[in-house]
Design a protein around this motif. Structure first.
Motif, PDB file in Angstrom:
ATOM      1  N   VAL A 238      -7.834   2.620   2.545  1.00 34.59           N
ATOM      2  CA  VAL A 238      -7.638   2.014   3.855  1.00 34.59           C
ATOM      3  C   VAL A 238      -7.555   3.110   4.907  1.00 34.59           C
ATOM      4  O   VAL A 238      -6.919   4.151   4.677  1.00 34.59           O
ATOM      5  CB  VAL A 238      -6.342   1.166   3.870  1.00 34.59           C
ATOM      6  CG1 VAL A 238      -6.125   0.533   5.244  1.00 34.59           C
ATOM      7  CG2 VAL A 238      -6.393   0.088   2.789  1.00 34.59           C
TER       8      VAL A 238
ATOM      9  N   ALA B 143     -12.983   1.005  -3.823  1.00 36.33           N
ATOM     10  CA  ALA B 143     -13.551   0.288  -2.682  1.00 36.33           C
ATOM     11  C   ALA B 143     -12.960   0.872  -1.403  1.00 36.33           C
ATOM     12  O   ALA B 143     -11.912   1.539  -1.425  1.00 36.33           O
ATOM     13  CB  ALA B 143     -13.245  -1.204  -2.762  1.00 36.33           C
ATOM     14  N   ILE B 144     -13.644   0.651  -0.288  1.00 36.92           N
ATOM     15  CA  ILE B 144     -13.123   0.977   1.040  1.00 36.92           C
ATOM     16  C   ILE B 144     -12.949  -0.327   1.794  1.00 36.92           C
ATOM     17  O   ILE B 144     -13.844  -1.184   1.766  1.00 36.92           O
ATOM     18  CB  ILE B 144     -14.077   1.909   1.815  1.00 36.92           C
ATOM     19  CG1 ILE B 144     -14.162   3.283   1.145  1.00 36.92           C
ATOM     20  CG2 ILE B 144     -13.625   2.066   3.262  1.00 36.92           C
ATOM     21  CD1 ILE B 144     -15.172   4.223   1.801  1.00 36.92           C
ATOM     22  N   LEU B 145     -11.827  -0.507   2.464  1.00 33.82           N
ATOM     23  CA  LEU B 145     -11.628  -1.664   3.330  1.00 33.82           C
ATOM     24  C   LEU B 145     -12.454  -1.437   4.597  1.00 33.82           C
ATOM     25  O   LEU B 145     -12.041  -0.709   5.492  1.00 33.82           O
ATOM     26  CB  LEU B 145     -10.149  -1.835   3.675  1.00 33.82           C
ATOM     27  CG  LEU B 145      -9.821  -2.974   4.653  1.00 33.82           C
ATOM     28  CD1 LEU B 145     -10.215  -4.330   4.072  1.00 33.82           C
ATOM     29  CD2 LEU B 145      -8.346  -2.953   5.024  1.00 33.82           C
TER      30      LEU B 145
ATOM     31  N   TYR C  28     -12.652   8.443  -0.989  1.00 32.67           N
ATOM     32  CA  TYR C  28     -13.368   7.676  -2.011  1.00 32.67           C
ATOM     33  C   TYR C  28     -14.184   8.614  -2.896  1.00 32.67           C
ATOM     34  O   TYR C  28     -14.119   8.526  -4.135  1.00 32.67           O
ATOM     35  CB  TYR C  28     -14.269   6.668  -1.299  1.00 32.67           C
ATOM     36  CG  TYR C  28     -15.094   5.762  -2.197  1.00 32.67           C
ATOM     37  CD1 TYR C  28     -14.793   4.409  -2.300  1.00 32.67           C
ATOM     38  CD2 TYR C  28     -16.214   6.239  -2.877  1.00 32.67           C
ATOM     39  CE1 TYR C  28     -15.567   3.554  -3.095  1.00 32.67           C
ATOM     40  CE2 TYR C  28     -16.988   5.402  -3.677  1.00 32.67           C
ATOM     41  CZ  TYR C  28     -16.661   4.071  -3.776  1.00 32.67           C
ATOM     42  OH  TYR C  28     -17.434   3.239  -4.560  1.00 32.67           O
TER      43      TYR C  28
ATOM     44  N   SER D 136       0.838  -1.207   0.000  1.00 35.94           N
ATOM     45  CA  SER D 136       0.000   0.000   0.000  1.00 35.94           C
ATOM     46  C   SER D 136       0.867   1.248   0.000  1.00 35.94           C
ATOM     47  O   SER D 136       2.051   1.215   0.351  1.00 35.94           O
ATOM     48  CB  SER D 136      -0.940   0.001   1.204  1.00 35.94           C
ATOM     49  OG  SER D 136      -0.210   0.041   2.418  1.00 35.94           O
TER      50      SER D 136
ATOM     51  N   VAL E  26      -8.187   0.698  -3.400  1.00 37.94           N
ATOM     52  CA  VAL E  26      -8.845   0.372  -2.136  1.00 37.94           C
ATOM     53  C   VAL E  26      -8.383   1.395  -1.106  1.00 37.94           C
ATOM     54  O   VAL E  26      -7.180   1.540  -0.862  1.00 37.94           O
ATOM     55  CB  VAL E  26      -8.498  -1.045  -1.651  1.00 37.94           C
ATOM     56  CG1 VAL E  26      -9.168  -1.326  -0.305  1.00 37.94           C
ATOM     57  CG2 VAL E  26      -8.933  -2.082  -2.680  1.00 37.94           C
TER      58      VAL E  26
END
Length: 275
Positions: free
Chosen positions: A64, A92-94, A80, A22, A62
């Motif tokens: 985080v 996407a969101i974790l 986002y 990441s 993604v």
């Protein structure tokens, strides 16, 4: 005392432990200045930021976050929303963030950030997702759609305010749906889709109505936007990024504005660090 955003050893949360591969992207880097933190970065600054992360429109991303609480989720939702408004398509969101990752006994890394190739992406903001002050004014005058205040009730009722907003209260005609309703107590993970549907029904949310989500600085409002748009599938929902800080500064029509005496008391509390 540790520097802001760092632990006692001077490490950032990313340096303390991150998902392998990441990239660090501190939340304030996508926000406005301290006197108007809800503002979007300038087009040049936004382009520079996404390019430095190697993001192109078709790059899977993604988001985080720490996973501490509902407000923490709001940071992820704001990132986002910013990326989606800029034209990034695979997002996407974790859910639950690093806290949930740890709870699942998944590994974290302390390796330095990887090097990524800079992209040439030039974002163009989607006006369907970004509500301006003029958009809010038009919705207010035409009574078309819903102005949804995502703040805790004490802000909505004018009992307190953001330090950068000169006047307590809410946008005239707005209704209040506290962003924290979408979370279990003491949780930073969004409720599952079925539970979200139940909360929405209990709050009388009508996803057929055009909606503008706002708060103080477009942070809590990002959670309501995310729930309506990405979980409930609402097509016509936008976010007013500068929110009440901008609206109250410009003298927009407001409800729940307290007396001058009460506002003076709030100013005294602010001056003594108790707001």
């Amino acid at each position: 005392m540790a520097p802001e955003g760092k632990d006692e050893a001077g490490r950032t949360p990313y340096e303390t432990g991150h998902i392998a591969g990441s990239l660090p992207a501190p939340y304030p880097s996508g926000r406005g200045p301290s006197d108007n933190p809800g503002a979007l970065p300038s087009p040049a600054a936004l382009a520079a930021r996404v390019q430095s992360l190697g993001i192109a429109p078709d790059t899977p991303v993604v988001v985080v976050y720490a996973g501490i609480d509902a407000t923490d989720f709001g940071a992820a939702a704001r990132v986002y929303w910013t990326l989606k408004a800029a034209g990034v398509k695979d997002l996407a969101i974790l859910n639950g963030g690093i806290r949930a990752w740890r709870a699942a006994n998944l590994p974290l890394s302390t390796d330095p950030a990887p090097t990524v190739a800079r992209s040439s992406f030039a974002p163009q903001l989607d006006p369907r997702l970004v509500a301006t002050r003029d958009d809010v004014q038009q919705a207010l005058q035409s009574k078309s759609g819903v102005l949804l205040d995502a703040r805790p009730a004490r802000f909505f009722r004018g009992e307190t305010r953001h330090v950068a907003a000169p006047t307590p209260g809410t946008i005239a005609g707005a209704r209040n749906v506290d962003n924290a309703l979408w979370f279990a107590p003491d949780s930073g993970a969004l409720l599952d889709a079925a539970a979200v549907q139940k909360v929405a029904a209990a709050q009388g949310i009508d996803t057929a109505q055009p909606t503008v989500s706002f708060c103080n600085t477009g942070h809590w409002a990002a959670t309501n936007w995310f729930v309506l748009s990405e979980v409930l599938g609402q097509k016509d929902v936008s976010l007013y990024p500068e929110s009440m800080v901008d609206w109250s500064r410009q003298g927009g029509a407001m409800d729940n504005v307290p007396s001058r005496l009460y506002q003076f008391w709030l100013q005294l509390k602010e001056a003594t660090g108790n707001l």
